[in-house]
Write a protein that holds these residues in place. Structure first.
Motif, PDB file in Angstrom:
ATOM      1  N   LEU B  22       0.873  -1.183   0.000  1.00 36.81           N
ATOM      2  CA  LEU B  22       0.000   0.000   0.000  1.00 36.81           C
ATOM      3  C   LEU B  22       0.896   1.215   0.000  1.00 36.81           C
ATOM      4  O   LEU B  22       1.809   1.315   0.822  1.00 36.81           O
ATOM      5  N   THR B  23       0.629   2.154  -0.895  1.00 27.59           N
ATOM      6  CA  THR B  23       1.507   3.308  -0.944  1.00 27.59           C
ATOM      7  C   THR B  23       0.692   4.585  -1.062  1.00 27.59           C
ATOM      8  O   THR B  23      -0.435   4.574  -1.547  1.00 27.59           O
ATOM      9  N   GLY B  24       1.269   5.668  -0.586  1.00 28.92           N
ATOM     10  CA  GLY B  24       0.562   6.949  -0.650  1.00 28.92           C
ATOM     11  C   GLY B  24       1.341   8.004   0.106  1.00 28.92           C
ATOM     12  O   GLY B  24       2.304   7.688   0.808  1.00 28.92           O
ATOM     13  N   PRO B  25       0.954   9.273  -0.055  1.00 32.36           N
ATOM     14  CA  PRO B  25       1.666  10.379   0.584  1.00 32.36           C
ATOM     15  C   PRO B  25       1.469  10.379   2.100  1.00 32.36           C
ATOM     16  O   PRO B  25       0.616   9.663   2.608  1.00 32.36           O
ATOM     17  N   PRO B  26       2.238  11.199   2.818  1.00 35.09           N
ATOM     18  CA  PRO B  26       2.118  11.226   4.273  1.00 35.09           C
ATOM     19  C   PRO B  26       0.701  11.584   4.712  1.00 35.09           C
ATOM     20  O   PRO B  26       0.080  12.466   4.123  1.00 35.09           O
ATOM     21  N   GLY B  27       0.224  10.874   5.697  1.00 30.29           N
ATOM     22  CA  GLY B  27      -1.078  11.202   6.254  1.00 30.29           C
ATOM     23  C   GLY B  27      -2.242  10.755   5.417  1.00 30.29           C
ATOM     24  O   GLY B  27      -3.360  11.199   5.615  1.00 30.29           O
ATOM     25  N   CYS B  28      -2.026   9.856   4.446  1.00 25.72           N
ATOM     26  CA  CYS B  28      -3.122   9.492   3.560  1.00 25.72           C
ATOM     27  C   CYS B  28      -3.955   8.353   4.136  1.00 25.72           C
ATOM     28  O   CYS B  28      -4.936   7.940   3.543  1.00 25.72           O
ATOM     29  N   THR B 122       5.025   7.588   0.226  1.00 28.77           N
ATOM     30  CA  THR B 122       5.697   8.365  -0.813  1.00 28.77           C
ATOM     31  C   THR B 122       5.778   9.794  -0.317  1.00 28.77           C
ATOM     32  O   THR B 122       4.819  10.263   0.308  1.00 28.77           O
ATOM     33  N   PRO B 123       6.808  10.502  -0.536  1.00 31.88           N
ATOM     34  CA  PRO B 123       8.073  10.089  -1.124  1.00 31.88           C
ATOM     35  C   PRO B 123       8.884   9.240  -0.153  1.00 31.88           C
ATOM     36  O   PRO B 123       8.643   9.274   1.048  1.00 31.88           O
ATOM     37  N   ASP B 198       1.690  20.608  15.719  1.00 29.80           N
ATOM     38  CA  ASP B 198       3.113  20.730  15.463  1.00 29.80           C
ATOM     39  C   ASP B 198       3.729  19.367  15.169  1.00 29.80           C
ATOM     40  O   ASP B 198       4.610  19.240  14.320  1.00 29.80           O
ATOM     41  N   GLN B 199       3.244  18.373  15.889  1.00 24.54           N
ATOM     42  CA  GLN B 199       3.790  17.040  15.666  1.00 24.54           C
ATOM     43  C   GLN B 199       3.416  16.553  14.267  1.00 24.54           C
ATOM     44  O   GLN B 199       4.195  15.913  13.580  1.00 24.54           O
ATOM     45  N   VAL B 200       2.200  16.900  13.853  1.00 26.32           N
ATOM     46  CA  VAL B 200       1.782  16.542  12.497  1.00 26.32           C
ATOM     47  C   VAL B 200       2.667  17.236  11.473  1.00 26.32           C
ATOM     48  O   VAL B 200       3.140  16.628  10.506  1.00 26.32           O
ATOM     49  N   ALA B 201       2.917  18.525  11.729  1.00 21.23           N
ATOM     50  CA  ALA B 201       3.775  19.271  10.807  1.00 21.23           C
ATOM     51  C   ALA B 201       5.155  18.632  10.757  1.00 21.23           C
ATOM     52  O   ALA B 201       5.778  18.557   9.692  1.00 21.23           O
ATOM     53  N   TYR B 202       5.629  18.135  11.898  1.00 23.76           N
ATOM     54  CA  TYR B 202       6.933  17.468  11.928  1.00 23.76           C
ATOM     55  C   TYR B 202       6.906  16.218  11.055  1.00 23.76           C
ATOM     56  O   TYR B 202       7.816  15.984  10.251  1.00 23.76           O
ATOM     57  N   THR B 206       9.293  15.644   7.813  1.00 24.23           N
ATOM     58  CA  THR B 206      10.248  14.562   7.614  1.00 24.23           C
ATOM     59  C   THR B 206       9.949  13.831   6.309  1.00 24.23           C
ATOM     60  O   THR B 206      10.856  13.411   5.600  1.00 24.23           O
ATOM     61  N   ALA B 207       8.665  13.677   6.003  1.00 26.82           N
ATOM     62  CA  ALA B 207       8.317  13.011   4.751  1.00 26.82           C
ATOM     63  C   ALA B 207       8.764  13.846   3.554  1.00 26.82           C
ATOM     64  O   ALA B 207       9.350  13.332   2.599  1.00 26.82           O
ATOM     65  N   LEU B 208       8.501  15.146   3.626  1.00 23.85           N
ATOM     66  CA  LEU B 208       8.832  16.005   2.485  1.00 23.85           C
ATOM     67  C   LEU B 208      10.340  16.099   2.286  1.00 23.85           C
ATOM     68  O   LEU B 208      10.811  16.362   1.176  1.00 23.85           O
ATOM     69  N   ALA B 209      11.078  15.870   3.360  1.00 19.59           N
ATOM     70  CA  ALA B 209      12.532  15.931   3.230  1.00 19.59           C
ATOM     71  C   ALA B 209      13.033  14.843   2.291  1.00 19.59           C
ATOM     72  O   ALA B 209      14.144  14.938   1.767  1.00 19.59           O
TER      73      ALA B 209
END
Lengths: 177, 1055
Positions: B22-28, B122-123, B198-202, B206-209
């Motif tokens: 199963l694949t998908g962007p962060p938080g999907c 992903t990524p 804030d934790q969600v933003a973190y 990290t995913a976007l990095a």
């Protein structure tokens, strides 16, 4: 899925908070151990009801790793760390992958922040006691009972005691402990 | 949710060994789906997965799954060790992007002998070729559908209202993680909920990095743009974003972030210089209006100034005003001509305070009396006047000499006259004569001012004069102005609105093209839109003050249409809100669901003979108010039919051409309000009828937290709160009014801060939203600022006059006459309100005798309503009511107050209210029932009141009528059939309110029954549930696992 009940994971901001949490956990029968290193031979320590506790400095990723590894192996952890520091963020991030994390005095999970006295009072109110009767049954003065209930109202963010009782029951139902 | 991948995964896993990814962007929602599938597939599941900090610990992800130490150095040994433990079970690994190399290498081997289910974000930086080769199924988790997203937001934070949920969804998109985090944050206004956000933003960061640099920049650009963009604009990274599932392609080919919040986070990850550079690059690639804002954000103010002016040349209406004000607000010296143009546009868009502020630097100093300075002075006077600062307006224009150019002198005289009208109404009459003499052939501005004087003093024919100033001279073949008696005749005889179409329908198309500035004036006028709109506003308020609510609504609707066509949304919202208020008070078109009286079955109305069904019919035939809905004079959108709509330039292409639909453009709040409003109106225009209570509530929700004129907010608030209070939602009405008091305080303060409220708003919430969110948590701080603002603004500020009465009325309806007996907030019941200008006028005529286009409606009718509510409150308290009757009231109000003074004559007063306001008619009938000594007549009046109130859905008044009836021993038999120990529907209704913490009194008001009945219901349910306290009863009914929510025989229950 997991044979043992999930071990608790706490991330708190100060040693004082950690002490409160640890005292409660000790009462509930957990074995406390200082430091996050886990020399035990068996990989899975979930059966030994173990709590590791300690402080994680702001940039101390090694200690944070140890804490995460211990938690992954089934130990409970109580970490004193600034949740906004790099290590704190990374710690909470990984611990959350293992299951729910209790964070200090906040978090949407109000119920874990209620002290046992408050839970007992709310339970009694829900089962039809008056505040006076509940206070007497819990060996509290009426004044103290009222103060505890007022705190609970504030935690739940409601105006009336009745709403607080119902909010408590609903949350307890959602996440039975 | 996500049915397709779930089914596919289950099918594969049922068939035997295999690997499902199963694949998908962060938080999907990968992990959630993973667990769901694991739970639904037979066999024991072994749950493990990677951990970000331990991605180098050999075989850790697998160790977690099998709960054992594993050999990490030999892939085959490792696979065998895992296989022997998993056997026929299911191996589930989450977060494979963090898995160690050993685990990754073992997966293909395991997939040959075990059923394996993994989730991969992903990524990621994992070399996934082997995984792809080994995978039996490679499934992408799709974004949430809007409906599912809404449901998720609601279940996360139950207390959010529709507007808040919509805001959350707009920002979060189809990303469950963002929805949950933002919904929690939105709900946190009530209690502190920590910093999940804030934790969600973190987690997102990290995913976007893991994204390639170009892709990260592209996503950040999307975040800064705040709108979909073409792939070319985003550069080479766009393809990676598509692959990662972070953006989707719109039908037109533009790329749209799946979650705006994620894109904002990406923008927030940039440091200052990088963001400035990105802004600068975007400025080169975007159209001028947008580009100007980017240039400003990039630090190039001079360039931004030039670009904004260039863009303003091509824009119109509110958009042009925003751009020019934006240009003048930049830290560069602005050309006086530009300032004048900005003020002009701002006035046209209904933003007088900003108009006055932008002209402030050009204040007139006598020796430097250039033409420009003179022009600026009169314009500033006009702006101040419209903002309600009559004295300041007079001071601004006083230095203008008689020798100035003709139009300037005319404008000066107009300001002087209107200021005088506001400050000393009596002397204005003399001044008017003088000015009329010195301008034999008055310009429209002067004519409108003269009409205003006539209207204030109610000189005969004032409606026509004002209507002519507002809408131009009546066209031949068309019914005259809405104020005139012929229009009234038309409406009462049910002439369809389309009879009046032509003049108002044809305009907008050409008007929009006509060029910037005073484009698209009112259809009928050809005059200066400032003058016409302002005159229309006066007309609306004066008519309302006289109790001519339908005509007021009609005029407001007509003016709203023409303001909308000229893209003057400030004015449009204002007129719409005024129309809503007039119609809400009028009450005949609210379209509320009727409430059935308790026990309305046959035989349960022992005394119902005096008012039978025939009376009902007779009533329906009388008066303009009861024309069948299809034929009513189209109060919301007078005289526009569908064909007119097509011609009116509201179509999307026209909008796009003017750049209005790009959310990143103007002040985004405004844009959203504008286009939202437009959509709302568009549907309304097709439907000639007013859309009733539902429409009022929807529009009010649209208005909340937008930069709209205080007048619009005030009227919208009054209309909404009145509807809520009348239908029994007393707590909601009260909360709304309290909140508005705080908000108003905040707003006033913001306005005082240099009158640049709107641009400040832009800075914090607009384009730079991403910039301000740079610290990490997205635009969280805008909301944060709002919240702290509201807690800071603890001081209660007087409400808009209409809302002030509604607040008082709500207290009375809520059974708190002590809070209603005196007008609160230092608002004398009989006079004006000091809202706009110094208007505590003791002059003759209604207190609305002031000039600024604010206040006229506050006088007559509202003063009467204040006095009537005061009488009722005094009556409930058992104290004598105020003896004096305010002067200058509409007939119905005067008759009612006279009836209160005499203790009789309510019947006639009720008749008088019939065409004016339904709820007041009902109140008079109740008063008649309470004061009438003859039992039959009292009962007849009360029964009629009950019937009218029930039919119109006015629960609280219906309850009052029933309370009166009980005094005459007329009881409704409300008993349900024997319920044999189960709760009835009514008991559940009551208990639900008990559980919500409502007191008995308010429950009674909400359900339209007496407090005693509420107690009876509660006692009965406590007995049935075996509860000792109300809390226990509520707990048993609503929080116990085996909740007994099935009411007894709902169908036979009579409700």
């Amino acid at each position: 899925v997991t044979p043992q009940p999930d071990a608790p994971r706490h991330v708190v901001a100060s040693s004082a908070e950690a002490d409160t949490v640890l005292r409660r956990l000790a009462r509930e029968g957990w074995t406390l151990r200082s430091g996050f290193a886990l020399p035990d031979p068996s990989w899975d320590v979930g059966g030994s009801r173990l709590i590791l506790h300690g402080r994680v400095a702001d940039d101390d990723l090694e200690t944070a790793q140890l804490a995460v590894l211990a938690a992954a192996r089934g130990a409970g952890v109580v970490a004193v760390v600034d949740a906004e520091s790099p290590a704190g963020r990374a710690l909470v991030d990984d611990l959350t992958r293992l299951g729910p994390v209790n964070q200090g005095a906040d978090g949407s999970d109000v119920i874990t922040n209620l002290i046992p006295e408050q839970r007992a009072l709310l339970d009694r109110l829900a089962s039809g006691d008056t505040i006076a009767a509940a206070a007497a049954a819990e060996f509290l003065s009426l004044r103290t009972a009222n103060r505890r209930i007022a705190e609970a109202r504030q935690l739940f963010g409601v105006r009336t005691t009745r709403e607080a009782v119902l909010a408590y029951l609903r949350q307890r139902q959602r996440q039975p402990e | 949710v996500a049915d397709e991948p779930e089914l596919a995964a289950r099918t594969v896993l049922r068939q035997g060994p295999g690997l499902v990814v199963l694949t998908g962007p962060p938080g999907c929602g990968r992990s959630t789906l993973l667990r769901k599938i694991a739970a639904s597939v037979p066999g024991p599941a072994h749950l493990g997965g990677g951990l970000a900090m331990l991605s180098s610990v050999p075989a850790l992800a697998l160790s977690r799954a099998v709960r054992a130490r594993l050999p990490g150095d030999d892939v085959h040994l490792l696979a065998e060790a895992v296989r022997s433990r998993v056997r026929g079970g299911l191996l589930v690994l989450d977060d494979v992007q963090h898995a160690d190399p050993a685990t990754l290498a073992a997966l293909p081997h395991l997939a040959r002998s075990c059923r394996v289910l993994v989730a991969l974000r992903t990524p990621h930086r994992v070399a996934d070729d082997e995984l792809r080769d080994a995978a039996t199924a490679w499934l992408t988790v799709p974004p949430l559908e809007p409906a599912a997203a809404g449901a998720l937001a609601r279940s996360t934070a139950g207390g959010l209202d529709d507007a808040a949920v919509a805001a959350v969804l707009a920002r979060a998109g189809g990303n469950p993680l963002a929805i949950i985090a933002l919904a929690r944050q939105a709900a946190a206004g009530r209690a502190p909920v920590g910093e999940d956000i804030d934790q969600v933003a973190y987690a997102l960061a990290t995913a976007l990095a893991d994204l390639p640099r170009a892709a990260r920049t592209a996503l950040a650009a999307l975040g800064l743009l705040g709108r979909p963009a073409r792939a070319e604009l985003l550069g080479t990274g766009a393809a990676d974003l598509l692959t990662a599932g972070l953006v989707t392609a719109e039908p037109g080919g533009s790329l749209l972030p799946v979650s705006a919040y994620v894109a904002e986070t990406a923008a927030g990850l940039l440091d200052g210089p990088a963001r400035a550079e990105l802004h600068a690059r975007l400025a080169e690639l975007t159209p001028p209006a947008e580009s100007a804002r980017h240039l400003a954000a990039a630090g190039d103010v001079a360039g931004a100034y030039r670009r904004a002016l260039a863009a303003a040349d091509r824009a119109a209406g509110g958009e042009r005003a925003s751009l020019l004000l934006f240009a003048c607000g930049l830290a560069v010296p602005a050309d006086p001509r530009v300032r004048i143009a900005a003020a002009d546009a701002a006035l046209g868009a209904g933003r007088p305070l900003e108009a006055a502020a932008v002209l402030e630097p050009l204040a007139l100093v006598p020796p430097s009396a250039t033409t420009v300075a003179l022009e600026a002075a009169v314009l500033r006077g006009e702006a101040l006047l419209q903002a309600g600062h009559a004295e300041a307006a007079r001071d601004a224009v006083r230095p203008v000499p008689d020798t100035a150019a003709g139009p300037v002198v005319a404008s000066r005289d107009r300001v002087l006259l209107l200021a005088a009208l506001s400050l000393e109404p009596m002397s204005a009459l003399d001044l008017a004569d003088k000015i009329a003499a010195s301008h034999p052939d008055p310009l429209p501005g002067i004519a409108a001012a003269l009409a205003a004087v006539r209207a204030t003093h109610r000189l005969p024919g004032w409606e026509d004069a004002l209507s002519e100033a507002a809408f131009g001279p009546p066209a031949p073949g068309r019914h005259a102005s809405p104020g005139s008696s012929s229009a009234r005749a038309a409406s009462s005889s049910g002439v369809p609105g389309s009879a009046r179409v032509p003049a108002s329908a044809q305009v907008a198309g050409p008007a929009r093209v006509a060029g910037p500035g005073r484009v698209g004036d009112g259809p009928d006028s050809g005059g200066d839109p400032l003058v016409t709109r302002w005159s229309a506003w006066l007309l609306v308020e004066h008519l309302a003050a006289d109790g001519r609510l339908l005509e007021s609504a009609h005029a407001a609707g007509r003016a709203a249409v023409s303001a909308g066509e000229a893209l003057a949304y400030g004015w449009q919202t204002r007129f719409l809100a005024a129309a809503d208020w007039a119609l809400a008070l009028h009450g005949h078109y609210l379209d509320l669901p009727p409430t059935s009286p308790p026990g309305s079955g046959p035989g349960s109305l022992p005394g119902s003979s005096p008012v039978g069904e025939t009376d009902f019919g007779a009533l329906a035939a009388a008066g303009p108010a009861v024309t069948p809905p299809g034929l009513i004079p189209a109060p919301g959108a007078p005289g526009l039919d569908t064909s007119g709509l097509d011609a009116s330039g509201l179509d999307a292409s026209g909008l796009d051409a003017s750049g209005l639909h790009a959310p990143g453009l103007g002040a985004p709040g405004l844009d959203a309000a504008g286009s939202g409003m437009l959509e709302a109106r568009q549907s309304d225009l097709v439907d000639v009828d007013w859309d009733g209570a539902e429409g009022v509530l929807r529009r009010a929700a649209n208005l909340t937290d937008r930069a709209v004129p205080a007048e619009a907010l005030g009227y919208a608030l009054a209309a909404t709160a009145l509807i809520e209070a009348d239908t029994g939602l007393l707590a909601a009405a009260r909360a709304r009014l309290d909140r508005a008091r705080l908000d108003r305080g905040r707003l006033d303060r913001a306005r005082l801060d240099g009158g640049r409220f709107d641009s400040a708003r832009f800075d914090s919430a607009g384009l730079d939203r991403a910039g301000s969110g740079a610290a990490g948590p997205g635009g969280a701080d805008a909301a944060e600022a709002d919240r702290s603002g509201s807690s800071r603004g603890g001081a209660a500020v007087p409400l808009h006059p209409a809302a002030a009465w509604v607040a008082r009325e709500t207290a009375w309806l809520d059974g708190q006459p002590d809070r209603a007996v005196h007008a609160s907030g230092g608002m004398p019941a009989a006079s004006g309100h000091g809202f706009a200008s110094g208007s505590a006028s003791s002059g003759p005529g209604p207190a609305g005798s002031m000039s600024g286009p604010g206040p006229a409606g506050s006088g007559g009718l509202l003063a009467g309503l204040h006095a009537i509510t005061g009488q009722w409150a005094a009556h409930d308290l058992g104290v004598p009511g105020a003896a004096e009757i305010p002067v200058g009231l509409p007939g119905a109000a005067r008759r009612t107050l006279t009836a209160w003074a005499l203790g009789s004559g309510f019947g006639a007063a009720a008749e008088g209210w019939r065409p004016v306001a339904l709820r007041e008619q009902i109140r008079c009938l109740i008063a008649a029932g309470l004061t009438e000594t003859d039992r039959d007549r009292a009962v007849a009046a009360l029964l009629e009141a009950e019937r009218l109130a029930d039919r119109a859905g006015l629960t609280v008044l219906a309850g009052r009528a029933r309370r009166g009836l009980r005094r005459h021993q007329i009881h409704r038999d409300t008993r349900s059939p024997r319920s044999h120990g189960r709760l009835t529907q009514r008991e559940l209704d009551v208990l639900r309110l008990v559980a919500d913490g409502e007191p008995t009194r308010r429950i009674a008001g909400q359900l339209g029954i007496s407090a005693e009945t509420v107690d009876t219901h509660i006692r009965a349910s406590m007995r049935k549930l075996g509860a000792r306290t109300r809390t226990e009863a509520a707990a048993l009914a609503f929080a116990a696992p085996e909740a007994r929510l099935e009411p007894f025989q709902p169908s036979e229950d009579g409700r």
